[in-house]
Design an enzyme around this catalytic site. Structure first.
Site, short mmCIF file in Angstrom:
data_model
loop_
_atom_site.label_atom_id
_atom_site.label_comp_id
_atom_site.label_asym_id
_atom_site.label_seq_id
_atom_site.Cartn_x
_atom_site.Cartn_y
_atom_site.Cartn_z
N ASP A 55 -8.37 2.73 -4.46
CA ASP A 55 -7.97 3.23 -3.23
C ASP A 55 -8.24 4.87 -3.07
OD1 ASP A 55 -7.04 3.47 -0.55
OD2 ASP A 55 -5.19 4.13 -1.13
N ASN A 87 -3.94 5.44 -7.82
CA ASN A 87 -4.68 6.73 -8.14
C ASN A 87 -3.54 7.96 -8.34
OD1 ASN A 87 -3.47 6.30 -5.46
ND2 ASN A 87 -5.16 7.33 -4.37
N HIS A 94 1.73 4.95 -2.27
CA HIS A 94 1.58 6.14 -3.43
C HIS A 94 2.80 6.63 -3.75
CE1 HIS A 94 -2.91 5.60 -2.28
NE2 HIS A 94 -2.14 5.48 -1.11
N HIS A 148 0.89 -1.25 0.02
CA HIS A 148 -0.08 0.17 0.06
C HIS A 148 1.07 1.38 0.08
CE1 HIS A 148 -4.19 1.71 1.30
NE2 HIS A 148 -3.46 2.70 0.63
N ASP A 200 1.42 2.93 3.80
CA ASP A 200 0.36 3.77 3.08
C ASP A 200 1.07 4.99 2.98
OD1 ASP A 200 -1.73 5.18 2.02
OD2 ASP A 200 -3.05 4.74 3.69
N HIS A 216 -6.04 -0.84 5.22
CA HIS A 216 -6.14 0.04 6.65
C HIS A 216 -7.47 0.02 7.45
CE1 HIS A 216 -8.29 2.59 3.74
NE2 HIS A 216 -7.00 2.97 3.23
#
Ligand SMILES: [Zn+2]
Length: 436
Positions: A152, A94, A62, A60, A305, A232
């Site tokens: 997400d 994303n 970004h 997870h 994350d 999460h």
């Protein structure tokens, strides 16, 4: 070429291995593990007092890049990842543009190969443009190399769409990774609902907004039995939902990120927008509930994350933007080790949550394991080395972390990917293109 890691404690949950053993790497693969290995022609790395684990697998993160280079690039984000011990990183789709076509999957893989210092595994969006209207061509995306699917940040309004997505996961043998949140219920919320929101005079986010969505998705999963992962977990109740549906034999996996198990909402008062994240930091009961999920091994994955924003983007008040997220690769391991030191969870399970469990969920063969013959992706860390989090020491372009100024305990000292030393004492040794 041979490299011998000597004197460390090897922990490899995939092979139920935990002991003071040596590890030999030959031609990029793990060649031998055993006591007192010796070789006349190997480069010897003394890892006495350190823990030798499979390279961590992130599921997870970004990473930005493309049209968001001011937030991070594959280079800066992957430098941050490797310093956090992650040698394989699954990245959320994303970005701008959204990764929802085979062409974008190829583009991510190409750019990552040129400029990332870790292995990169793209996720694909579940719906076109993450708009929640039309399901992507999951088969084409899986064939192109998408290791999982996720919208997400968004969830699926229609229960029937959730049902259809779960059906399709079975056809492509990939998980759908769910951000559970009823956006209407969240409304304009920015911090945990209740005492904190009242004190700060800000709209709150109740855990109801996540938990109703999660319960619905699990009920549908009980019927469809697709491949489902829940991102999460954010409340005590979400952990109890996991327990309930596990007892009913519903197949799924789930993850926690360090924020929810390591701190309470008190941190938001002190750190403001640096502590603005979804799910939000909550009260003691929720934090302890999440810890129980780790203790009882209900949680399968610990993820960072990692979600970088520029200094400018986080310079306003808590309700100035609708951006949520924390840059968190380097702080994930020490915050997880805190749970071991507090007696919440055993070290072997923490390592499993960082290695073989996410590798299996993403169907990554040869990752998250120290099996003989596997690629030598290895993370060596000193569980007791202390370091202070500063803006300068982090490798991401994002400084949106509430832990700045905190002392962390536990640091990665050596990382290898395919037998190549990529990072030593947070110095990046792998040569790649460095975009501006
Ligand atoms: Zn999310």
């Amino acid at each position: 070429m041979k490299i011998l890691l000597k004197g460390g404690r090897i922990i490899d949950p995939a092979n139920h291995l935990d002991g003071l053993l040596d590890l030999m790497i030959e031609d990029g693969k793990i060649a031998a593990i055993g006591p007192n290995l010796d070789s006349t022609d190997a480069v010897v790395e003394d890892v006495t007092g350190k823990i030798v684990a499979p390279g961590f697998v992130e599921m997870h993160a970004h990473m930005r890049d493309f049209e968001e280079k001011e937030r991070d690039t594959f280079y800066t984000a992957s430098c941050s990842a490797i310093c956090g011990g992650f040698t394989s990183v699954g990245i959320m789709p994303n970005s701008t543009p959204v990764v929802d076509t085979p062409e974008m999957i190829y583009e991510v893989k190409k750019r990552a190969a040129e400029s990332a210092v870790t292995r990169i595994y793209p996720f694909a969006a579940v719906t076109v443009g993450r708009k929640g209207e039309k399901i992507v061509d999951m088969k084409a995306l899986a064939d192109a190399g998408a290791v999982a699917f996720s919208d997400d940040g968004n969830s699926f309004k229609e229960a029937t769409m959730m049902r259809e997505i779960l059906k399709q996961t079975k056809l492509v043998n990939r998980v759908v990774d769910l951000h559970c949140e009823d956006k209407q219920y969240t409304g304009k919320g920015v911090v945990n609902a209740g005492k904190l929101a009242e004190e700060l005079g800000l709209p709150g986010i109740s855990s109801v907004s996540e938990d109703i969505e999660m319960a619905r998705n699990l009920i549908i999963q009980e019927e469809i039995q697709g491949h489902m992962h829940i991102a999460h977990l954010g409340s005590q109740r979400s952990v109890e939902l996991v327990r309930f549906f596990r007892q009913r034999g519903v197949p799924f996996t789930c993850e926690v990120i360090p924020h929810q198990f390591s701190r309470t909402e008190e941190i938001v008062k002190e750190k403001g927008t640096r502590a603005k994240v979804k799910p939000p930091f909550r009260g003691k009961e929720d934090m302890e509930g999440i810890q129980l999920g780790l203790r009882d091994h209900l949680v399968d994955v610990i993820a960072s994350d990692h979600c970088p924003y520029t200094d400018e983007e986080i310079s306003g008040g808590l309700d100035a933007t609708n951006l949520f997220g924390i840059a968190g690769f380097e702080t994930t391991l020490p915050l997880a080790l805190d749970m071991v030191r507090k007696g919440v969870v055993d070290l072997n399970y923490v390592i499993a949550c960082l290695t073989i469990n996410p590798a299996r969920i993403l169907r990554l063969e040869n990752r998250g394991t120290l099996s003989i013959g596997a690629d030598a992706d290895i993370t060596v860390f000193d569980p007791d080395q202390e370091w202070v989090v500063t803006r300068e020491c982090l490798h991401s372009k994002g400084s949106n972390t509430p832990y700045i100024g905190d002392t962390m305990r536990g640091k990665v000292v050596l990382s290898l990917i395919g037998g190549e030393v990529v990072c030593r004492d947070w110095k990046i040794l792998k040569q790649v293109e460095k975009p501006e």
